[in-house]
Design an enzyme around this catalytic site. Sequence first.
Site, PDB file in Angstrom:
ATOM      1  N   ARG A 166       0.870  -1.177   0.000  1.00 50.12           N
ATOM      2  CA  ARG A 166       0.000   0.000   0.000  1.00 50.12           C
ATOM      3  C   ARG A 166       0.906   1.227   0.000  1.00 50.12           C
ATOM      4  O   ARG A 166       2.030   1.197   0.494  1.00 50.12           O
ATOM      5  CB  ARG A 166      -0.888   0.016   1.245  1.00 50.12           C
ATOM      6  N   LYS A 189      -2.362  -2.753   7.814  1.00 50.09           N
ATOM      7  CA  LYS A 189      -3.603  -2.343   8.465  1.00 50.09           C
ATOM      8  C   LYS A 189      -3.835  -3.164   9.724  1.00 50.09           C
ATOM      9  O   LYS A 189      -3.589  -4.362   9.752  1.00 50.09           O
ATOM     10  CB  LYS A 189      -4.788  -2.531   7.510  1.00 50.09           C
ATOM     11  N   HIS A 257      -2.758   2.729  -6.104  1.00 46.70           N
ATOM     12  CA  HIS A 257      -3.323   1.514  -5.505  1.00 46.70           C
ATOM     13  C   HIS A 257      -3.578   0.444  -6.561  1.00 46.70           C
ATOM     14  O   HIS A 257      -3.564  -0.754  -6.256  1.00 46.70           O
ATOM     15  CB  HIS A 257      -4.611   1.831  -4.756  1.00 46.70           C
ATOM     16  N   ARG A 260      -0.914  -2.130  -6.732  1.00 43.59           N
ATOM     17  CA  ARG A 260      -1.038  -3.234  -5.772  1.00 43.59           C
ATOM     18  C   ARG A 260      -1.986  -4.300  -6.327  1.00 43.59           C
ATOM     19  O   ARG A 260      -1.717  -5.500  -6.226  1.00 43.59           O
ATOM     20  CB  ARG A 260      -1.541  -2.678  -4.442  1.00 43.59           C
ATOM     21  N   HIS A 283      -3.994  -9.531   3.644  1.00 47.31           N
ATOM     22  CA  HIS A 283      -5.442  -9.569   3.805  1.00 47.31           C
ATOM     23  C   HIS A 283      -5.802 -10.434   5.012  1.00 47.31           C
ATOM     24  O   HIS A 283      -5.298 -11.555   5.155  1.00 47.31           O
ATOM     25  CB  HIS A 283      -6.120 -10.158   2.557  1.00 47.31           C
ATOM     26  N   TYR A 292      -9.615 -11.338  -6.649  1.00 47.40           N
ATOM     27  CA  TYR A 292      -8.703 -11.352  -7.788  1.00 47.40           C
ATOM     28  C   TYR A 292      -8.944 -12.546  -8.707  1.00 47.40           C
ATOM     29  O   TYR A 292      -8.592 -12.497  -9.878  1.00 47.40           O
ATOM     30  CB  TYR A 292      -7.251 -11.327  -7.299  1.00 47.40           C
TER      31      TYR A 292
END
Length: 311
Positions: A166, A189, A257, A260, A283, A292
Amino acid sequence: MSQTPPPLISPACRDALQSWLTGQAALNDASENTIAAYNSDVIDFLGFMTNHHGGQQGLAAISRISVSDMRAWMARSRADGLSARSLARKLSAVKTFYRWLAEREGFEPTAVLSTRAPKFTKKLPRPLAQDAARAVLDTVELQSERPWVAARDLAVITLLYGCGLRISEALGLKGQDAPLPPVLRIIGKGDKERIMPVLPAARDAVDKYLRLCPHPMKPEDPLFRGIRGGALNPRIIQGVMARTRAQLGLPSTATPHALRHSFATHLLEAGGDLRAIQELLGHASLSTTQTYTAVDTAHLMEVYQRTHPKA
């Protein structure tokens, strides 16, 4: 951290909301933007219930919210032009608040928690094609006449595409992280830690930037610097990417982004394991990474329809 709820919300509800928001920030490491969104979403909901029932709703009153109350709020929201996606987000915030409040106050929140979010089509990530991603890497350095700035921009963009970082993660690197090792420890995150292999091209790009950077680099300093030596603002990289995509004729979805997304999609196209890609992206849920696979399938169908002789 959050706005003060308007007077039409009872003091007890206001205090409960503030306690919940404080907990979300402290225990779940929610960002300021997330806290602000939660605050706005729950205030909207509680404010509607006040108007809907014709008076301030204390904790006892909101614990008795019914299915019909929920339907009325959702119908009003949609009538006001709120999209299904935005309403689903608001409902998620309200449910999270109610789950916490029910545990604290000891009431049954079934009417709220059983409310179904409106259906909407999830937006698929918009990755760049592999040749477009390579073109971006070849063109980024042309956006600045200062050699060290050009090298800096290329180093950041290479980390986004080559490592799937990110932009906040790339710009969060410190002087102590350089020279970049073959394997980098990233805190993403929610303070989720992951181990990220660093391609030689990314290490070389950062090394070149460091050789040219005119600012002293202490271990605690930000690795990527602005013109005056401060931490690099992400808007600068967004602007570089905007100029690059304009030069290459790429769509507006070609953002930092998107690099990514491109990292993940191109790994999947090359036969990468979905679980491994999940770990690389950081994730928390595999379902997020599975998005994806839909991108890959959509690309496959596009190629099929364009090239099959019977299509």
